[in-house]
Design a protein around this motif. Structure first.
Motif, PDB file in Angstrom:
ATOM      1  N   HIS A   1       0.846  -1.190   0.000  1.00  0.00           N
ATOM      2  CA  HIS A   1       0.000   0.000   0.000  1.00  0.00           C
ATOM      3  C   HIS A   1       0.881   1.240   0.000  1.00  0.00           C
ATOM      4  O   HIS A   1       2.109   1.133   0.105  1.00  0.00           O
ATOM      5  N   ASN A   2       0.247   2.427  -0.118  1.00  0.00           N
ATOM      6  CA  ASN A   2       1.026   3.669  -0.100  1.00  0.00           C
ATOM      7  C   ASN A   2       1.733   3.790   1.242  1.00  0.00           C
ATOM      8  O   ASN A   2       1.102   3.610   2.276  1.00  0.00           O
TER       9      ASN A   2
ATOM     10  N   ASN B   1       3.869   9.102 -13.139  1.00  0.00           N
ATOM     11  CA  ASN B   1       3.251  10.148 -13.939  1.00  0.00           C
ATOM     12  C   ASN B   1       4.013  10.351 -15.241  1.00  0.00           C
ATOM     13  O   ASN B   1       5.123  10.857 -15.247  1.00  0.00           O
TER      14      ASN B   1
ATOM     15  N   GLU C   1       4.658   1.882 -10.100  1.00  0.00           N
ATOM     16  CA  GLU C   1       3.248   2.170 -10.367  1.00  0.00           C
ATOM     17  C   GLU C   1       3.041   2.822 -11.739  1.00  0.00           C
ATOM     18  O   GLU C   1       2.447   3.893 -11.840  1.00  0.00           O
TER      19      GLU C   1
ATOM     20  N   ALA D   1      -0.799   3.620 -12.609  1.00  0.00           N
ATOM     21  CA  ALA D   1      -1.731   4.194 -11.628  1.00  0.00           C
ATOM     22  C   ALA D   1      -2.588   5.317 -12.217  1.00  0.00           C
ATOM     23  O   ALA D   1      -3.715   5.523 -11.800  1.00  0.00           O
ATOM     24  N   MET D   2      -2.049   6.053 -13.197  1.00  0.00           N
ATOM     25  CA  MET D   2      -2.807   7.181 -13.735  1.00  0.00           C
ATOM     26  C   MET D   2      -3.444   6.861 -15.090  1.00  0.00           C
ATOM     27  O   MET D   2      -3.893   7.763 -15.782  1.00  0.00           O
TER      28      MET D   2
ATOM     29  N   ASP E   1      -6.077   4.722 -17.889  1.00  0.00           N
ATOM     30  CA  ASP E   1      -7.375   4.058 -17.980  1.00  0.00           C
ATOM     31  C   ASP E   1      -7.141   2.580 -18.317  1.00  0.00           C
ATOM     32  O   ASP E   1      -6.006   2.184 -18.595  1.00  0.00           O
ATOM     33  N   PRO E   2      -8.203   1.747 -18.271  1.00  0.00           N
ATOM     34  CA  PRO E   2      -7.979   0.299 -18.436  1.00  0.00           C
ATOM     35  C   PRO E   2      -7.253  -0.054 -19.739  1.00  0.00           C
ATOM     36  O   PRO E   2      -6.416  -0.959 -19.758  1.00  0.00           O
TER      37      PRO E   2
ATOM     38  N   HIS F   1      -0.004  -1.501  -6.845  1.00  0.00           N
ATOM     39  CA  HIS F   1      -0.981  -2.042  -5.908  1.00  0.00           C
ATOM     40  C   HIS F   1      -2.187  -2.595  -6.644  1.00  0.00           C
ATOM     41  O   HIS F   1      -3.205  -2.910  -6.024  1.00  0.00           O
TER      42      HIS F   1
ATOM     43  N   THR G   1     -12.121   6.471 -22.168  1.00  0.00           N
ATOM     44  CA  THR G   1     -11.540   7.802 -22.257  1.00  0.00           C
ATOM     45  C   THR G   1     -11.962   8.370 -23.617  1.00  0.00           C
ATOM     46  O   THR G   1     -11.828   7.690 -24.627  1.00  0.00           O
TER      47      THR G   1
ATOM     48  N   TYR H   1      -8.023  14.075  -9.963  1.00  0.00           N
ATOM     49  CA  TYR H   1      -6.854  14.628  -9.275  1.00  0.00           C
ATOM     50  C   TYR H   1      -7.142  16.015  -8.680  1.00  0.00           C
ATOM     51  O   TYR H   1      -6.472  16.985  -8.997  1.00  0.00           O
TER      52      TYR H   1
ATOM     53  N   ALA I   1      -8.661   7.378  -8.579  1.00  0.00           N
ATOM     54  CA  ALA I   1      -7.494   7.157  -9.443  1.00  0.00           C
ATOM     55  C   ALA I   1      -6.205   7.443  -8.679  1.00  0.00           C
ATOM     56  O   ALA I   1      -6.073   8.484  -8.038  1.00  0.00           O
ATOM     57  N   GLY I   2      -5.295   6.503  -8.705  1.00  0.00           N
ATOM     58  CA  GLY I   2      -3.996   6.702  -8.067  1.00  0.00           C
ATOM     59  C   GLY I   2      -3.968   6.391  -6.574  1.00  0.00           C
ATOM     60  O   GLY I   2      -2.913   6.428  -5.967  1.00  0.00           O
TER      61      GLY I   2
ATOM     62  N   ASP J   1      -4.347   3.886  -3.206  1.00  0.00           N
ATOM     63  CA  ASP J   1      -4.198   2.458  -2.922  1.00  0.00           C
ATOM     64  C   ASP J   1      -5.517   1.931  -2.327  1.00  0.00           C
ATOM     65  O   ASP J   1      -6.433   2.706  -2.057  1.00  0.00           O
ATOM     66  N   PRO J   2      -5.634   0.601  -2.152  1.00  0.00           N
ATOM     67  CA  PRO J   2      -6.929   0.040  -1.733  1.00  0.00           C
ATOM     68  C   PRO J   2      -7.473   0.634  -0.441  1.00  0.00           C
ATOM     69  O   PRO J   2      -8.678   0.878  -0.338  1.00  0.00           O
TER      70      PRO J   2
ATOM     71  N   HIS K   1     -13.673   3.744 -13.936  1.00  0.00           N
ATOM     72  CA  HIS K   1     -13.346   2.643 -14.837  1.00  0.00           C
ATOM     73  C   HIS K   1     -13.487   1.303 -14.132  1.00  0.00           C
ATOM     74  O   HIS K   1     -13.349   0.265 -14.752  1.00  0.00           O
TER      75      HIS K   1
END
Lengths: 284, 289
Positions: free
Chosen positions: A43-44, A92, A169, A172-173, A175-176, A202, B44, B93, B174-175, B177-178, B204
């Motif tokens: 996790h973060n 990013n 990661e 992380a930013m 889309d699927p 994660h 998107t 964001y 988005a971005g 963690d769980p 998504h």
């Protein structure tokens, strides 16, 4: 098999941390085999990004040592060679692109290696080909989608011809669709080019192609094994602040209810086969 | 419960009047009741973000109408500003929009613009920072010293402090963690319950939407392709998959089981529902299709 990364008793504490605060990374011993695909989950704040930065000398150990292909990160004259051997891709995509044309951006790394122009040309073309972005070689990076930008960042690393790529990661930013593009590209690099991959994430689903899964929590490694073994231990995953993939969650509840299933399957197809086997096997 | 938000045939194009005109949304209609959660699904570029910006008047539709509590949002264009407080929009964001010196001042920005009294603003700041699980001593910190997840919660507190009747969130997790994701969803649910607010979530993650939503709106190439309950929409998985969209993982597992020849009911969108269907299969004895 030979190891590309050797980590011995590694501890790291950020400067600003008071002496009694806990370390970001604490007492880690880890070897990564050449050509392997390792996923690090956490996790973060679990210390996984700190560990990544310790791998190529962006951060230096407070205690212990890190070596890449036999080169210690603490020896300053090794740093250049370590960063050529071990490329990093971050979260990013916008923070990693420095040029206004895609192919110039990919050429940035090899130019800094002081290579011949003809060699640079060859590497840029081949790297863009590998990540399937040749079509966009003259495009402006800001017009690309997130997934495309990440593939350009990846091409920039490939043009340095690294032996190992660490991705922190990288999806992380995205889309699927972008996420799928990036994961497929990484998997291909590992399987076809034999590049060692360390993927920090994660998103549990992204561990699907990994040879080895490592779970980090509070700066320590709390699990290390095959995908199947690690995901079978559902309690450990939840305690590490991670969410079970829905397939694993379903299997583990079925198991609690007395079904003869093992929970370590991530893809829907594999999970369905496991349930089918249990239902048909008459071992309920 | 009564309808709080309704859209009728919304149309909006970028570069209108130029040869490169491109329709971002085309004839989009849906309704949302108080206390309901609507999930918006789409690729998107499908028009989701344009759509949500029409809901509080940031974008004026070319044609079609947004009704807020039964009234045309653009009936009196000078009053759109006032209505914007009633539809809180949380962008992707949102932490990039923090700008004040302290967390306190940042959360105060919206309520101040509403013209609330100092006392009321102070009350709301404390209430909503706590709702988002942050300690009161965060209020005097600079928002730029916080972690990513904390910043996001401060940004959300700034919207909640305006107490909107409709809360619109564009990819809120988005971005994260769980654990961060769960905390955020919990806070949204709490707010929704307390204020009987309506919530719109663009995401998504089919798994998250299956769990949180009452209704789903599927956007594709600017058009609302489906609008219905979670069950109605996910039952059309073949059409969804043609649009390149997914159904929840558990639904996929049931579909695979069916393909293997089991007579299982594939209408399940959360793990709990899926387990029920698998158990039912056993009770009925004849597992083969």
């Amino acid at each position: 098999m030979q190891n590309i990364i050797e980590i011995n008793n590694l501890t790291f504490q950020y400067d600003g941390d008071s002496p009694n605060s806990s370390a970001a990374v604490e007492g880690i011993n880890l070897q990564i085999e050449k050509g392997s695909f390792t996923v690090i989950l956490g996790h973060n704040g679990s210390g996984k990004s700190t560990l990544a930065k310790l791998l190529n000398g962006l951060l230096l150990p407070t205690e212990g040592s890190v070596s890449v292909d036999g080169l210690l990160t603490t020896d300053e004259k090794n740093i250049f060679e370590i960063r050529r051997k071990l490329g990093m891709v971050f979260q990013n995509p916008d923070n990693q692109i420095v040029c206004t044309v895609v192919e110039e951006d990919v050429a940035f790394g090899p130019e800094n290696l002081g290579l011949e122009p003809s060699e640079i040309r060859k590497r840029v073309d081949s790297a863009l080909e590998t990540v399937d972005m040749t079509e966009y070689r003259f495009a402006a990076p800001d017009r690309l989608s997130g997934g495309q930008k990440q593939r350009v960042a990846l091409a920039g690393i490939l043009a340095m011809e690294p032996e190992c790529i660490v991705l922190d990661e990288p999806t992380a930013m995205l889309d699927p669709k972008g996420r799928k593009e990036v994961i497929e590209t990484i998997t291909r690099l590992n399987k076809e080019k034999g590049i060692t991959v360390i993927l920090i994430t994660h998103f549990m689903e992204e561990a699907e192609n990994a040879d080895r899964v490592i779970v980090m929590d509070s700066g320590k490694i709390t699990a290390d094994g095959s995908l199947f073994d690690v995901f079978s231990n559902t309690g450990l995953i939840v305690n590490a602040g991670l969410a079970l993939p829905q397939s694993v969650e379903l299997l583990s509840v079925l198991k609690q209810k007395g079904f003869n299933v093992k929970p370590g399957y991530i893809s829907p197809k594999a999970a369905a086969k496991e349930i089918y086997r249990a239902l048909k096997g008459g071992t309920l | 419960m009564s309808e709080i938000l309704k859209t009728e045939d919304l149309v909006f194009s970028y570069n209108n009047g130029s040869p490169v005109k491109r329709a971002a949304i085309n004839k989009v209609s849906f309704t949302l009741k108080k206390g309901e959660t609507l999930g918006i699904i789409g690729h998107t570029g499908s028009g989701k973000s344009t759509l949500v910006q029409t809901l509080n008047g940031l974008i004026k539709p070319e044609s079609g109408t947004v009704f807020l509590d039964g009234e045309d949002l653009w009936k009196n264009p000078k009053q759109v500003y006032q209505k914007r407080f009633r539809v809180g929009l949380v962008f992707q964001y949102p932490e990039y929009q923090l700008f004040e010196e302290t967390v306190y001042k940042d959360i105060a920005f919206g309520p101040k613009n509403m013209g609330l009294s100092e006392e009321e603003i102070d009350f709301r700041i404390k209430k909503y920072i706590s709702l988002l699980g942050l300690n009161l001593n965060y209020l005097e910190k600079s928002p730029f010293d916080l972690s990513g997840g904390e910043k996001r919660r401060v940004a959300l507190a700034g919207i909640l402090a305006m107490e909107p009747e409709v809360l619109v969130l564009d990819e809120p997790t988005a971005g994260l963690d769980p654990v961060g994701r769960e905390n955020l969803f919990k806070a949204i649910e709490l707010y929704k319950k307390e204020r009987s607010a309506a919530v719109i979530i663009v995401s998504h993650s089919m798994e998250d939407l299956a769990r949180l939503s009452d209704k789903l709106l599927v956007m594709n190439l600017g058009e609302a392709k489906m609008f219905g309950t979670v069950e109605e929409v996910f039952a059309r998985y073949e059409e969804l998959s043609k649009m390149g969209l997914d159904v929840p993982v558990v639904t996929k597992i049931l579909l695979e089981l069916k393909a293997l020849g089991l007579n299982v009911n594939t209408k399940a969108f959360t793990p709990a529902q899926a387990i029920k269907n698998i158990e039912l299969l056993l009770k009925e004895g004849d597992i083969n299709a």
